[in-house]
Motif scaffolding. Structure first.
Motif, short mmCIF file in Angstrom:
data_model
loop_
_atom_site.label_atom_id
_atom_site.label_comp_id
_atom_site.label_asym_id
_atom_site.label_seq_id
_atom_site.Cartn_x
_atom_site.Cartn_y
_atom_site.Cartn_z
N GLY A 68 38.27 11.76 -23.42
CA GLY A 68 39.76 11.63 -22.78
C GLY A 68 40.39 10.37 -23.24
N ASP A 69 41.29 9.82 -22.31
CA ASP A 69 42.14 8.74 -22.76
C ASP A 69 41.52 7.42 -22.98
OD1 ASP A 69 44.24 10.64 -21.89
OD2 ASP A 69 44.66 9.53 -20.07
N SER A 70 40.36 7.26 -22.62
CA SER A 70 39.70 5.95 -22.76
C SER A 70 39.03 6.04 -24.17
CB SER A 70 38.25 5.82 -21.83
OG SER A 70 38.93 5.55 -20.68
N SER A 71 39.03 7.09 -24.70
CA SER A 71 37.94 7.08 -26.15
C SER A 71 39.22 6.89 -27.38
CB SER A 71 37.58 8.58 -26.25
OG SER A 71 38.59 9.75 -26.31
N MET A 72 38.55 6.40 -28.37
CA MET A 72 39.34 5.97 -29.65
C MET A 72 38.70 7.18 -30.48
SD MET A 72 39.98 2.65 -31.80
CE MET A 72 38.92 3.05 -33.36
N GLN A 73 39.46 8.12 -30.76
CA GLN A 73 38.81 9.44 -31.26
C GLN A 73 39.32 9.90 -32.83
OE1 GLN A 73 40.96 11.84 -31.13
NE2 GLN A 73 42.01 11.22 -29.43
N GLY A 74 40.60 9.53 -32.87
CA GLY A 74 41.06 9.61 -34.11
C GLY A 74 42.44 10.36 -33.97
N ASP A 75 42.77 11.67 -34.17
CA ASP A 75 44.33 12.07 -34.24
C ASP A 75 44.91 12.90 -32.94
OD1 ASP A 75 44.18 11.45 -36.85
OD2 ASP A 75 43.69 13.55 -37.76
N MET A 76 43.72 13.20 -32.07
CA MET A 76 44.30 13.92 -30.77
C MET A 76 45.27 12.81 -29.91
SD MET A 76 41.20 16.09 -29.51
CE MET A 76 41.92 17.64 -28.91
N PRO A 77 46.46 13.39 -29.20
CA PRO A 77 47.04 12.41 -28.24
C PRO A 77 46.15 12.38 -27.06
CG PRO A 77 47.60 14.89 -28.16
CD PRO A 77 46.70 14.85 -29.25
N LYS A 78 46.39 11.44 -26.20
CA LYS A 78 45.71 11.20 -24.77
C LYS A 78 46.50 12.21 -23.98
CE LYS A 78 44.75 6.38 -25.95
NZ LYS A 78 43.15 6.76 -26.35
N ILE A 100 35.90 0.76 -16.22
CA ILE A 100 34.37 0.66 -16.41
C ILE A 100 33.93 0.93 -17.78
CG2 ILE A 100 34.38 3.28 -15.88
CD1 ILE A 100 31.66 0.81 -14.42
N ALA A 101 34.68 1.25 -18.62
CA ALA A 101 34.20 1.28 -20.07
C ALA A 101 34.17 0.10 -20.82
CB ALA A 101 35.34 2.23 -20.95
N GLU A 102 34.95 -0.88 -20.44
CA GLU A 102 34.72 -2.43 -20.57
C GLU A 102 33.57 -2.91 -20.13
OE1 GLU A 102 38.70 -3.97 -20.10
OE2 GLU A 102 37.65 -5.72 -20.00
N VAL A 103 33.23 -2.65 -18.81
CA VAL A 103 32.14 -3.31 -18.02
C VAL A 103 30.81 -2.56 -18.64
CG1 VAL A 103 30.86 -3.09 -15.96
CG2 VAL A 103 33.46 -3.26 -15.67
N ALA A 104 31.03 -1.40 -19.22
CA ALA A 104 29.81 -0.78 -19.77
C ALA A 104 29.51 -1.35 -21.37
CB ALA A 104 29.95 0.99 -19.83
N GLY A 105 30.65 -2.02 -21.68
CA GLY A 105 30.33 -2.72 -23.12
C GLY A 105 30.48 -1.64 -24.41
N VAL A 106 31.45 -0.49 -24.10
CA VAL A 106 31.58 0.29 -25.05
C VAL A 106 33.03 0.21 -25.52
CG1 VAL A 106 29.72 1.70 -24.35
CG2 VAL A 106 31.94 2.15 -23.42
N THR A 107 33.59 -0.69 -25.29
CA THR A 107 35.11 -0.78 -25.89
C THR A 107 35.24 -1.77 -27.30
OG1 THR A 107 35.46 -2.48 -24.14
CG2 THR A 107 36.32 -0.02 -23.76
N ASN A 108 36.24 -1.73 -27.95
CA ASN A 108 36.47 -2.77 -28.84
C ASN A 108 37.51 -3.69 -28.67
OD1 ASN A 108 39.00 -1.29 -29.07
ND2 ASN A 108 38.33 -0.13 -31.09
N ASP A 109 37.98 -4.33 -29.71
CA ASP A 109 38.67 -5.34 -29.59
C ASP A 109 40.19 -4.89 -29.01
OD1 ASP A 109 39.33 -4.55 -31.86
OD2 ASP A 109 39.46 -6.55 -32.99
N LYS A 110 40.41 -3.66 -29.43
CA LYS A 110 41.70 -3.15 -28.93
C LYS A 110 41.73 -2.72 -27.59
CE LYS A 110 43.27 -1.93 -33.71
NZ LYS A 110 42.26 -2.27 -34.34
N GLY A 111 40.60 -2.51 -26.98
CA GLY A 111 40.52 -2.04 -25.55
C GLY A 111 40.22 -0.62 -25.29
N TRP A 112 39.75 0.13 -26.56
CA TRP A 112 39.39 1.47 -26.40
C TRP A 112 37.86 1.85 -26.64
CZ3 TRP A 112 43.25 3.60 -23.84
CH2 TRP A 112 44.68 3.47 -23.97
N ALA A 113 37.56 2.74 -26.50
CA ALA A 113 36.09 3.08 -26.70
C ALA A 113 35.85 3.92 -27.88
CB ALA A 113 35.59 3.71 -25.47
N PRO A 114 35.55 3.38 -29.02
CA PRO A 114 35.25 4.30 -30.17
C PRO A 114 34.18 5.32 -30.23
CG PRO A 114 35.15 1.82 -30.87
CD PRO A 114 35.07 2.14 -29.31
#
Ligand code: FAD
Length: 423
Positions: free
Chosen positions: A319-329, A287-301
């Motif tokens: 959580g897991d969908s986000s591309m946030q930096g240093d935190m693990p999923k 749904i993050a991809e459907v919402a158009g908030v993911t990048n070319d790597k498939g994660w949501a910055p």
């Protein structure tokens, strides 16, 4: 005349709200609305904190297709025989009855960012002032040649908990004496960095008790993995000779699977196995991809300070969908991010005080009975990312009392996080 006066009062109230609190949004058209997609570690937590702390000033709707959420955290312990399956199950009743959250059991299938609406599979259209996405992970097509989701009944991933976890456990229990359990481990980044290796430990524990000549084969595309020294030390102490790890130097990155014949092909060489747990490469929940908030790597910055999408100011991703930096999923990370986002969203929608973002995480793993290890860190928001500030990790050679205390700490954490999510 009466109508004009009503309009005049309404406009004046909205204008004065704008003047006194320019950040407040949504007040002009009644109670501001937040829609949360996904009722897991990130979504259930953010919904609960928004409803609890805003005390009715925000209308919160949580969209989640399943009526029972099974935690991935501690699902490995169920595989090892340390937990009942029912202990992983949580429902949404309290979020609705005690916190007034509108819990809708349906799939979100569309997001219109301009109209600020979410469409559900059942046809309902939900308007929002802020949207929170916490849909977890999905798998990358073609990541493991020979495997796709249609093969998951033969070669389960068990990386979304529930029936997949039960299937993997049933297959493990049905393994012939002396049989082989294979795991195809995922490449980075993926949900729960120590998760596959804790799973191997729990499978090994089961085999030691029930099938002592059984073997485990890990096929890994990564040259190293989380808590590697601690796991490998534990494996040689408790399960000597039972576990073989094949890294990329020996073909762990060149793996094909054949679900119909229960074969794995490692760099061209065919091996017959009895159970094959395929954990493919991952991406943000669809749904993050459907919402158009993911990048070319498939994660949501996202912006680190409030978990807001870098592509849309009205959407937050946790959580897991986000591309946030240093935190693990991890579930711990998603829960921590949810509290930061709830505070920021409440501030933006009601004008309440917003505190600087701080995040924490700890990942515990059980190697064998009472032998718990952990890794964790604190984080802060920088302009660039969620940045690690300090950390800790268990050491090899710790005494048994400390390892038991670490395991017991993890049990306390499980009880704490699940009541933080579901009330
Ligand atoms: C084996 C294993 C062990 C783990 N152990 C630990 C651990 O010990 N500690 C730890 O902290 N973490 C652990 N984790 C990781 C943890 O489970 C995840 O990081 C965490 O659940 C992520 O939270 P999330 O909110 O991003 O996603 P999830 O908790 O997966 O929640 C996502 C929810 O979104 C829903 N959803 C998806 N798409 C839609 C849609 N279109 N519409 C509506 N709803 C939707 C799903 O049904 C799901 O309920 C483990 C994971 C695994 C696989």
């Amino acid at each position: 005349m009466k109508l004009n006066r009503r309009i005049f009062i309404g406009s004046a109230a909205a204008a004065s709200a704008t003047l006194s609190a320019p950040m407040v949004m949504g007040a002009a058209h009644g109670i501001p609305k937040v829609v949360v997609i996904g009722g897991g570690a990130g979504g259930a937590t953010v919904a609960r904190y928004l409803a609890k702390d805003s005390k009715g000033a925000i209308d919160v709707t949580l969209v989640e297709p399943t009526r029972t959420y099974y935690t991935c955290f501690f699902s490995n312990l169920y595989l090892g025989g340390f937990r009942e399956f029912s202990s992983l199950a949580h429902t949404y009743g309290k979020l609705a009855s005690e916190y007034g959250i509108n819990v809708v059991h349906d799939w979100a299938v569309g997001v219109d960012k301009d109209a600020k609406t979410v469409t559900l599979a059942g046809g309902a259209v939900l308007p929002y002032d802020r949207l929170v996405l916490s849909p977890g992970i999905d798998f990358r097509d073609g990541a493991v040649p020979g495997w796709d989701v249609t093969a998951q009944q033969k070669m389960p991933h068990a990386y979304k908990a529930g029936s997949q976890t039960q299937l993997l456990k049933a297959q493990l229990e049905a393994m012939p004496q002396g049989g082989t359990f294979a795991m195809v481990a995922p490449p980075n980044p993926y949900r729960c960095p120590p998760g596959p290796y804790e799973r191997v430990s729990m499978v090994a524990h089961h085999l030691k008790v029930n099938n002592p000549t059984g073997k485990i084969l890990i096929l890994d595309p990564k040259p190293k993995f989380s808590k590697q020294g601690l796991f490998q030390d534990g494996w040689s102490t408790h399960y000597d000779g039972m576990i073989e790890w094949v890294g990329p130097d020996f073909g762990g990155d060149m793996v094909e699977v054949r679900p119909d014949t229960m074969e794995v092909v490692i760099d061209g060489e065919v091996t017959k196995v009895d159970v094959c747990n395929v954990i493919p490469a991952m991406k943000a929940g669809r749904i993050a991809e459907v919402a158009g908030v993911t990048n070319d790597k498939g994660w949501a910055p996202v912006h680190a300070a409030d978990m807001r999408s870098k592509m849309d100011d009205n959407i937050h991703i946790l959580g897991d969908s986000s591309m946030q930096g240093d935190m693990p999923k991890s579930g711990f990370a998603a829960n921590s991010q949810a509290k930061v986002a709830a505070n920021a969203i409440r501030g933006a929608l009601t004008g309440s005080k917003v505190f600087p973002a701080k995040f924490t995480n700890t990942c515990w793993s059980l190697i064998d009975t009472d032998d718990g290890i952990k890794v964790g860190a604190s984080y802060e928001a920088t302009d660039e990312k969620i940045a690690k500030t300090d950390g800790f990790i268990s050491k090899t050679g710790e005494d048994a009392a400390l390892r038991k205390a670490t395991y017991e700490e993890s049990v306390g954490w499980y009880d704490g996080i699940t009541s933080d999510m579901f009330g």
